[in-house]
Design an enzyme around this catalytic site. Structure first.
Site, PDB file in Angstrom:
ATOM      1  N   MET A  22       0.801  -1.223   0.000  1.00 53.33           N
ATOM      2  CA  MET A  22       0.000   0.000   0.000  1.00 53.33           C
ATOM      3  C   MET A  22       0.839   1.281   0.000  1.00 53.33           C
ATOM      4  SD  MET A  22      -2.877  -1.215  -0.328  1.00 53.33           S
ATOM      5  CE  MET A  22      -3.492  -2.879  -0.224  1.00 53.33           C
ATOM      6  N   MET A  41       8.034   4.607   5.885  1.00 45.62           N
ATOM      7  CA  MET A  41       8.245   3.238   5.406  1.00 45.62           C
ATOM      8  C   MET A  41       9.558   3.110   4.642  1.00 45.62           C
ATOM      9  SD  MET A  41       5.893   1.607   6.797  1.00 45.62           S
ATOM     10  CE  MET A  41       6.394   0.056   6.089  1.00 45.62           C
ATOM     11  N   ASP A  74      23.612 -11.207   5.370  1.00 42.86           N
ATOM     12  CA  ASP A  74      23.924 -12.017   4.186  1.00 42.86           C
ATOM     13  C   ASP A  74      25.419 -12.079   3.914  1.00 42.86           C
ATOM     14  OD1 ASP A  74      23.327 -13.470   1.700  1.00 42.86           O
ATOM     15  OD2 ASP A  74      23.995 -11.622   0.731  1.00 42.86           O
TER      16      ASP A  74
END
Length: 163
Positions: free
Chosen positions: A75, A116, A131
């Site tokens: 969204m 966000m 990672d």
């Protein structure tokens, strides 16, 4: 009770309409951290990781994450970001553990906020460190990720207390 902004009349998800919202300068600052071994701290700070400069790669990944937030958070509106900065700081802990603190700062001039994008940048940054280091130590812990501050927009400014 206020109507949920991300739901249509049928109770299904929708993207909020920001057409009528005014453009303002909007900023967001988010934080996260990782807890790593002394061995990883030394390898990262002395540029001895086999995959390369961990913090340089994580910084670029975080910037890319901020730019791609709307591609992975359903969204979120695609935004024209005007700035993304990421800063790293180390904190020596007990038992030969180190905390890598990650601060992300995002700016735009637009009709919706960049919270966000700042949170995504912090998360992608932390995941990239994991990672690149997992071959040496899979016991890395990614800590709390949270919004520190946001400015601009209709809802006003926000500053987390106690940080």
């Amino acid at each position: 009770m206020d109507k949920l902004t991300h739901m249509n009349e049928q109770g299904r998800a929708k993207m909020v309409d920001i057409t009528e919202k005014g453009e303002t300068l909007r900023t967001a600052h988010a934080k996260t951290s990782l807890f790593l071994s002394k061995e990883l701290y030394e390898n990262i700070t002395n540029l001895k990781m086999k995959k390369g400069d961990v913090l340089a790669v994580a910084q670029v990944a975080g910037i890319m994450g901020a730019k791609k937030t709307s591609d992975i958070i359903p969204m979120c509106h695609p935004l024209q970001l005007t700035g993304v900065d990421i800063q790293f700081n180390w904190n020596e802990m007990e038992n030969e553990q180190y905390e890598l603190k990650i601060d992300t700062f995002v700016k735009t001039k637009g009709s919706t906020g960049v919270e966000m994008e700042a949170l995504t940048a912090a998360s992608v940054c932390a995941l990239t460190v994991y990672d690149m280091c997992k071959a040496v130590d899979k016991g890395i812990v990614i800590g709390q990720t949270y919004l520190v501050q946001k400015t601009g927009g209709k809802s006003g400014d926000f500053t987390r207390q106690g940080v």
